[in-house]
Design a protein around this motif. Structure first.
Motif, PDB file in Angstrom:
ATOM      1  N   ARG A  86       0.761  -1.416   0.042  1.00 27.09           N
ATOM      2  CA  ARG A  86       0.091   0.063   0.072  1.00 27.09           C
ATOM      3  C   ARG A  86       0.790   1.320  -0.031  1.00 27.09           C
ATOM      4  O   ARG A  86       0.675   2.229  -0.437  1.00 27.09           O
ATOM      5  N   GLY A  87       1.827   1.132   0.983  1.00 30.97           N
ATOM      6  CA  GLY A  87       2.750   2.397   1.196  1.00 30.97           C
ATOM      7  C   GLY A  87       3.455   2.635  -0.094  1.00 30.97           C
ATOM      8  O   GLY A  87       3.880   4.018  -0.398  1.00 30.97           O
ATOM      9  N   ALA A  88       3.932   1.827  -0.807  1.00 27.72           N
ATOM     10  CA  ALA A  88       4.828   1.763  -1.934  1.00 27.72           C
ATOM     11  C   ALA A  88       4.171   1.811  -3.162  1.00 27.72           C
ATOM     12  O   ALA A  88       5.017   2.151  -4.366  1.00 27.72           O
ATOM     13  N   TRP A  89       3.057   1.826  -3.258  1.00 26.73           N
ATOM     14  CA  TRP A  89       2.370   1.571  -4.407  1.00 26.73           C
ATOM     15  C   TRP A  89       2.298   2.738  -5.306  1.00 26.73           C
ATOM     16  O   TRP A  89       2.554   2.719  -6.552  1.00 26.73           O
ATOM     17  N   PRO A  90       2.519   4.008  -4.895  1.00 19.92           N
ATOM     18  CA  PRO A  90       2.709   5.359  -5.850  1.00 19.92           C
ATOM     19  C   PRO A  90       3.952   4.995  -6.805  1.00 19.92           C
ATOM     20  O   PRO A  90       4.251   5.543  -7.828  1.00 19.92           O
ATOM     21  N   ALA A  91       4.846   4.176  -6.303  1.00 22.10           N
ATOM     22  CA  ALA A  91       6.311   4.020  -7.269  1.00 22.10           C
ATOM     23  C   ALA A  91       5.978   2.603  -8.205  1.00 22.10           C
ATOM     24  O   ALA A  91       6.800   2.758  -9.274  1.00 22.10           O
ATOM     25  N   ALA A  92       4.864   2.237  -8.383  1.00 26.67           N
ATOM     26  CA  ALA A  92       4.575   1.140  -9.255  1.00 26.67           C
ATOM     27  C   ALA A  92       4.074   1.798 -10.491  1.00 26.67           C
ATOM     28  O   ALA A  92       3.028   1.504 -10.735  1.00 26.67           O
ATOM     29  N   ASP A  93       5.050   2.409 -11.339  1.00 29.51           N
ATOM     30  CA  ASP A  93       4.806   3.101 -12.427  1.00 29.51           C
ATOM     31  C   ASP A  93       4.582   2.353 -13.857  1.00 29.51           C
ATOM     32  O   ASP A  93       3.856   2.978 -14.672  1.00 29.51           O
ATOM     33  N   THR A  94       4.863   1.092 -13.851  1.00 32.55           N
ATOM     34  CA  THR A  94       4.754   0.269 -15.071  1.00 32.55           C
ATOM     35  C   THR A  94       4.013  -1.125 -14.927  1.00 32.55           C
ATOM     36  O   THR A  94       4.050  -2.022 -15.471  1.00 32.55           O
ATOM     37  N   MET A  95       3.362  -1.236 -13.657  1.00 33.04           N
ATOM     38  CA  MET A  95       2.919  -2.433 -12.961  1.00 33.04           C
ATOM     39  C   MET A  95       1.726  -2.829 -13.868  1.00 33.04           C
ATOM     40  O   MET A  95       0.886  -2.281 -14.100  1.00 33.04           O
ATOM     41  N   ARG A  96       1.783  -4.065 -14.123  1.00 32.71           N
ATOM     42  CA  ARG A  96       0.599  -4.831 -14.912  1.00 32.71           C
ATOM     43  C   ARG A  96       0.022  -5.946 -14.326  1.00 32.71           C
ATOM     44  O   ARG A  96      -1.383  -6.475 -14.382  1.00 32.71           O
ATOM     45  N   TRP A  97       0.687  -6.598 -13.171  1.00 37.12           N
ATOM     46  CA  TRP A  97       0.052  -7.797 -12.586  1.00 37.12           C
ATOM     47  C   TRP A  97       0.762  -7.894 -11.177  1.00 37.12           C
ATOM     48  O   TRP A  97       1.863  -7.842 -10.912  1.00 37.12           O
ATOM     49  N   VAL A  98      -0.291  -8.286 -10.035  1.00 40.56           N
ATOM     50  CA  VAL A  98       0.272  -8.581  -8.864  1.00 40.56           C
ATOM     51  C   VAL A  98      -0.188  -9.849  -8.218  1.00 40.56           C
ATOM     52  O   VAL A  98      -1.358 -10.140  -8.381  1.00 40.56           O
ATOM     53  N   HIS A  99       0.694 -10.710  -8.084  1.00 40.56           N
ATOM     54  CA  HIS A  99       0.325 -11.934  -7.683  1.00 40.56           C
ATOM     55  C   HIS A  99       0.759 -12.163  -5.992  1.00 40.56           C
ATOM     56  O   HIS A  99       1.898 -12.127  -5.656  1.00 40.56           O
ATOM     57  N   THR A 100      -0.111 -12.803  -5.190  1.00 43.35           N
ATOM     58  CA  THR A 100       0.159 -12.884  -3.892  1.00 43.35           C
ATOM     59  C   THR A 100       0.183 -14.425  -3.431  1.00 43.35           C
ATOM     60  O   THR A 100      -0.753 -15.071  -3.917  1.00 43.35           O
ATOM     61  N   ALA A 101       1.091 -14.947  -2.645  1.00 44.81           N
ATOM     62  CA  ALA A 101       1.391 -16.188  -2.069  1.00 44.81           C
ATOM     63  C   ALA A 101       0.234 -16.447  -0.953  1.00 44.81           C
ATOM     64  O   ALA A 101       0.979 -17.143   0.126  1.00 44.81           O
ATOM     65  N   SER A 102      -1.093 -16.120  -1.144  1.00 49.92           N
ATOM     66  CA  SER A 102      -1.875 -16.374   0.021  1.00 49.92           C
ATOM     67  C   SER A 102      -3.370 -16.593  -0.924  1.00 49.92           C
ATOM     68  O   SER A 102      -3.457 -16.233  -1.886  1.00 49.92           O
ATOM     69  N   ALA A 103      -4.130 -17.208   0.131  1.00 56.36           N
ATOM     70  CA  ALA A 103      -5.444 -16.961  -0.740  1.00 56.36           C
ATOM     71  C   ALA A 103      -6.427 -15.789  -0.340  1.00 56.36           C
ATOM     72  O   ALA A 103      -7.007 -15.364  -1.266  1.00 56.36           O
ATOM     73  N   GLY A 104      -6.107 -15.271   0.769  1.00 56.30           N
ATOM     74  CA  GLY A 104      -6.779 -13.990   1.176  1.00 56.30           C
ATOM     75  C   GLY A 104      -5.781 -12.662   0.663  1.00 56.30           C
ATOM     76  O   GLY A 104      -4.725 -12.816   0.424  1.00 56.30           O
ATOM     77  N   VAL A 105      -6.708 -11.705   0.235  1.00 57.63           N
ATOM     78  CA  VAL A 105      -6.173 -10.786  -0.438  1.00 57.63           C
ATOM     79  C   VAL A 105      -6.506  -9.334   0.271  1.00 57.63           C
ATOM     80  O   VAL A 105      -6.314  -8.303  -0.595  1.00 57.63           O
TER      81      VAL A 105
END
Length: 330
Positions: free
Chosen positions: A66-85
């Motif tokens: 959440r805090g680092a998200w403004p730096a994600a300038d070219t992000m297309r996909w996020v995958h998490t190693a959990s079932a809960g998001v």
């Protein structure tokens, strides 16, 4: 602005940020097949994200995205190693075109086995047996059967359904509760009417605005004094102080808790010392080989991402969970 798979960026040779704590994902480089991996911890994530096409959230207990998200300038996909998001459902990500996927399918059977295990432990009074053994005290007791008992399972996704199948096979009568009524599934609005029937109330739902604080004093008051609560979903599904009060007053018979409002569970929590409570440290889905299975699922999605084919386990960000079998089996 972040973009989704298939819109710009570099799918054939992506740059992937990997958020980890102490341990990194095992053998991830072998599965990356030439993709650039940038490893980051909470304090370096914001510096790592610029220019990355994807983010693999290996440390799914972290709140750093959440805090680092403004730096994600070219992000297309996020995958998490959990079932809960729930840690990733924040406005910046939800309102973007970035695709979010989870690790649905890895934890279903292990968590179902955990639930059956604690149901049997309560019925057969195994915690007391172990305490008496530690004291070398021989005390004969009668225990309970589980055949014909009622289990209300809240959460009709793959984990909840796996729990329902295993409890049914063990002889329990299962009432499965989901967001809305469906074939064999009660709607969440029916929960209050089902709670008085429950010998075991199992919480395996995702954490959403609708389920946060679901088990509060009012809901606990609908359970019979012999009922036990099992929570393998998220700690915030339960108002923990209300649960402690109900346990201390004997308004319910016990609880098996694998998740908590604050993790690790503070040492001064009264839950630690309650003889009718089983505390486990968020490990109900973690069987031998689980880390390898998580990496293999990510690797499969990475191959799909590079090929431009549908990803597995695409999360409906507005709802906070996967709907249907999107992108293949999970």
């Amino acid at each position: 602005m972040p973009v989704s798979p298939g819109q710009g960026g570099n799918s054939s040779s992506p740059t992937i940020a990997v958020l980890h704590a102490v341990d990194r994902p095992p053998a991830l480089a072998e599965h990356a097949c030439g993709a650039e991996l940038r490893f980051a911890t909470d304090d370096t994530l914001a510096d790592t994200l610029p220019g990355c096409d994807a983010l693999f959230v290996w440390d799914f207990t972290s709140d750093a995205v959440r805090g680092a998200w403004p730096a994600a300038d070219t992000m297309r996909w996020v995958h998490t190693a959990s079932a809960g998001v729930d840690r990733l459902i924040f406005p910046g990500l939800v309102d973007s075109d970035v695709t979010l996927t989870n690790s649905r399918g890895v934890f279903d059977t292990p968590m179902a086995e955990y639930v059956l295990g604690v149901v049997l432990a309560f019925a057969k009074d195994l915690p007391q047996t172990l305490r008496l053994q530690d004291r070398r005290e021989w005390r004969h007791r009668e225990t309970e059967g589980i055949a014909g008992r009622c289990a209300v399972v809240v959460g009709s996704g793959p984990i909840g359904r796996a729990i329902a199948r295993l409890l049914t096979a063990a002889g329990l009568q299962v009432r499965l509760v989901g967001r809305r009524p469906a074939d064999g599934v009660h709607g969440i609005d029916e929960l209050d009417a089902l709670l008085p029937e429950a010998d075991f109330l199992v919480l395996a739902a995702p954490l959403t605005d609708r389920t946060r604080g679901l088990l509060d004093a009012a809901a606990l008051g609908l359970l019979k004094p012999t009922a036990r609560v099992v929570n393998v979903g998220r700690g915030a599904l339960v108002v923990q102080s209300d649960l402690v009060d109900a346990l201390a007053a004997g308004r319910i018979a016990g609880a098996a808790l694998d998740v908590f409002e604050t993790e690790p569970l503070p040492a001064d929590s009264p839950l630690w010392g309650m003889p009718n409570v089983i505390v486990s440290p968020h490990m109900s889905g973690d069987t031998v080989g689980w880390r390898d299975a998580l990496v293999e699922l990510f690797a499969d999605n990475l191959a799909r991402y590079r090929a431009g084919t549908p990803l597995r386990n695409v999360v409906d960000k507005a709802r906070g969970y996967v709907t249907g079998n999107t992108g293949g089996s999970a």
